[in-house]
Write an enzyme that holds these catalytic residues in place. Structure first.
Site, PDB file in Angstrom:
ATOM      1  N   ASP A   2      -2.611  -0.575 -23.269  1.00  0.00           N
ATOM      2  CA  ASP A   2      -2.466  -1.738 -24.145  1.00  0.00           C
ATOM      3  C   ASP A   2      -2.094  -2.900 -23.241  1.00  0.00           C
ATOM      4  OD1 ASP A   2      -2.139  -3.475 -26.265  1.00  0.00           O
ATOM      5  OD2 ASP A   2      -0.431  -2.454 -27.157  1.00  0.00           O
ATOM      6  N   SER A   3      -2.130  -4.101 -23.800  1.00  0.00           N
ATOM      7  CA  SER A   3      -1.659  -5.245 -23.023  1.00  0.00           C
ATOM      8  C   SER A   3      -0.151  -5.156 -22.811  1.00  0.00           C
ATOM      9  CB  SER A   3      -2.005  -6.547 -23.738  1.00  0.00           C
ATOM     10  OG  SER A   3      -1.366  -6.603 -25.002  1.00  0.00           O
ATOM     11  N   GLY A  35      -4.713 -11.034 -27.416  1.00  0.00           N
ATOM     12  CA  GLY A  35      -5.255 -11.581 -28.658  1.00  0.00           C
ATOM     13  C   GLY A  35      -5.946 -12.929 -28.519  1.00  0.00           C
ATOM     14  N   CYS A  65      -4.147  -0.153 -29.033  1.00  0.00           N
ATOM     15  CA  CYS A  65      -4.203  -1.575 -29.378  1.00  0.00           C
ATOM     16  C   CYS A  65      -5.376  -1.786 -30.312  1.00  0.00           C
ATOM     17  CB  CYS A  65      -4.367  -2.407 -28.111  1.00  0.00           C
ATOM     18  SG  CYS A  65      -4.634  -4.180 -28.398  1.00  0.00           S
ATOM     19  N   ASN A  66      -5.112  -2.354 -31.482  1.00  0.00           N
ATOM     20  CA  ASN A  66      -6.196  -2.614 -32.427  1.00  0.00           C
ATOM     21  C   ASN A  66      -7.166  -3.670 -31.908  1.00  0.00           C
ATOM     22  OD1 ASN A  66      -3.620  -1.859 -34.197  1.00  0.00           O
ATOM     23  ND2 ASN A  66      -5.444  -1.221 -35.316  1.00  0.00           N
ATOM     24  N   THR A  67      -6.629  -4.733 -31.313  1.00  0.00           N
ATOM     25  CA  THR A  67      -7.501  -5.814 -30.840  1.00  0.00           C
ATOM     26  C   THR A  67      -8.417  -5.329 -29.728  1.00  0.00           C
ATOM     27  OG1 THR A  67      -5.818  -7.454 -31.436  1.00  0.00           O
ATOM     28  CG2 THR A  67      -7.528  -8.156 -29.913  1.00  0.00           C
ATOM     29  N   CYS A 172      -1.798  -3.734 -36.429  1.00  0.00           N
ATOM     30  CA  CYS A 172      -1.491  -3.989 -35.015  1.00  0.00           C
ATOM     31  C   CYS A 172      -0.419  -3.000 -34.615  1.00  0.00           C
ATOM     32  CB  CYS A 172      -1.007  -5.424 -34.812  1.00  0.00           C
ATOM     33  SG  CYS A 172      -0.352  -5.768 -33.154  1.00  0.00           S
ATOM     34  N   THR A 173      -0.602  -2.355 -33.485  1.00  0.00           N
ATOM     35  CA  THR A 173       0.336  -1.301 -33.090  1.00  0.00           C
ATOM     36  C   THR A 173       1.745  -1.839 -32.845  1.00  0.00           C
ATOM     37  OG1 THR A 173      -0.468  -1.531 -30.807  1.00  0.00           O
ATOM     38  CG2 THR A 173      -1.454   0.201 -32.153  1.00  0.00           C
ATOM     39  N   HIS A 174       1.871  -3.096 -32.457  1.00  0.00           N
ATOM     40  CA  HIS A 174       3.204  -3.673 -32.294  1.00  0.00           C
ATOM     41  C   HIS A 174       4.001  -3.617 -33.600  1.00  0.00           C
ATOM     42  CE1 HIS A 174       1.689  -5.429 -28.511  1.00  0.00           C
ATOM     43  NE2 HIS A 174       2.956  -5.676 -28.203  1.00  0.00           N
TER      44      HIS A 174
END
Length: 259
Positions: A2-3, A35, A65-67, A172-174
């Protein structure tokens, strides 16, 4: 991969299912947030982070990460499969729709209204009313464990969420790291408990299926943890320990690098 620390939700889910698994977390602090980037730029960053992880010869790669799943999953699979199965993170719209009530999908502005998310709604919402809610600044606030910014972003998104929503998809995973705060902001007095749907558990289970492993939550807690920061080996970012999912990781097994 992920980022940033959005991958903690899926990582903790894997750790709970397999405490003996060796984990490599590949983050991109040099390039986050992803994003606001163009799809092409985001894909370049995601490929670099994935290749840093792939160099450690994992059995599977979870795109936490969804994005990144929206924009980079085809490129990641083209680069790494079939040697390394790549598991994306998709909003849990289908199980949310099974409840029958009105749904809100909380997601980043980059994902909200995207053709990808609209396609999932068309395919899986099964006629259930869906409201897409852009959550401005929430992922960034969670990433930095900024309490005031989290409260402000959750409050702003809650104000955009219809009162009759019974189910919220965390797109969003966050957001899964602050699920309790989202629930508290949306729960209406005298109504049934709000249902929240994240993706972490399903993603972890799918990763195990792809590599032919079964859950073994009682296995010895001997799994190691390696953290890559834009390709460089380092430590879990300090904000990660603000969340229960982050605190679970160092407590589960020794921090080590098995090369």
């Amino acid at each position: 991969m992920d980022s940033g620390i959005g991958l903690l939700a899926a990582t903790a889910a894997v750790r709970r299912l397999r405490p003996d698994a060796d984990l490599v977390l590949s983050l991109d602090p040099d390039g986050m947030p992803w994003g606001p980037r163009t799809p092409e730029d985001l894909t370049r960053r995601a490929l670099a982070v994935a290749e840093a992880a792939a160099a450690r010869r994992p059995e599977a790669l979870i795109v936490g990460c969804n994005t990144a799943t929206v924009h980079a999953l085809p490129a990641l699979r083209a680069r790494l499969e079939p040697g390394i199965p790549v598991i994306g993170t998709v909003p849990a719209i289908k199980p949310a729709a099974a409840g029958g009530g009105r749904i809100a999908i909380w997601a980043t502005p980059a994902t909200t209204g995207s053709a990808y998310q609209r396609g999932l709604i068309d395919d899986f919402a099964d006629g259930v009313p869906v409201t897409e809610v852009p959550c401005w600044g929430l992922a960034e606030a969670v990433e930095h464990a900024d309490e005031a910014a989290i409260d402000a972003a959750v409050g702003a998104a809650a104000a955009l969420t219809p009162d009759d929503v019974t189910t919220v998809v965390l797109g969003c995973t966050h957001y899964e790291l602050v699920a309790d705060r989202i629930r508290a902001a949306l729960q209406r007095p005298g109504t049934a408990p709000l249902v929240l749907h994240g993706s972490a558990g399903a993603v972890a289970a799918q990763a195990l299926r792809r590599i032919g492993e079964l859950p073994a939550p009682d296995a010895p807690a001997e799994g190691t943890l390696t953290v890559l920061l834009s390709g460089r080996e380092g430590d879990l970012p300090a904000p990660a320990l603000h969340y229960a999912e982050g605190r679970l990781l160092p407590a589960t097994g020794p921090l080590a690098d098995r090369r």
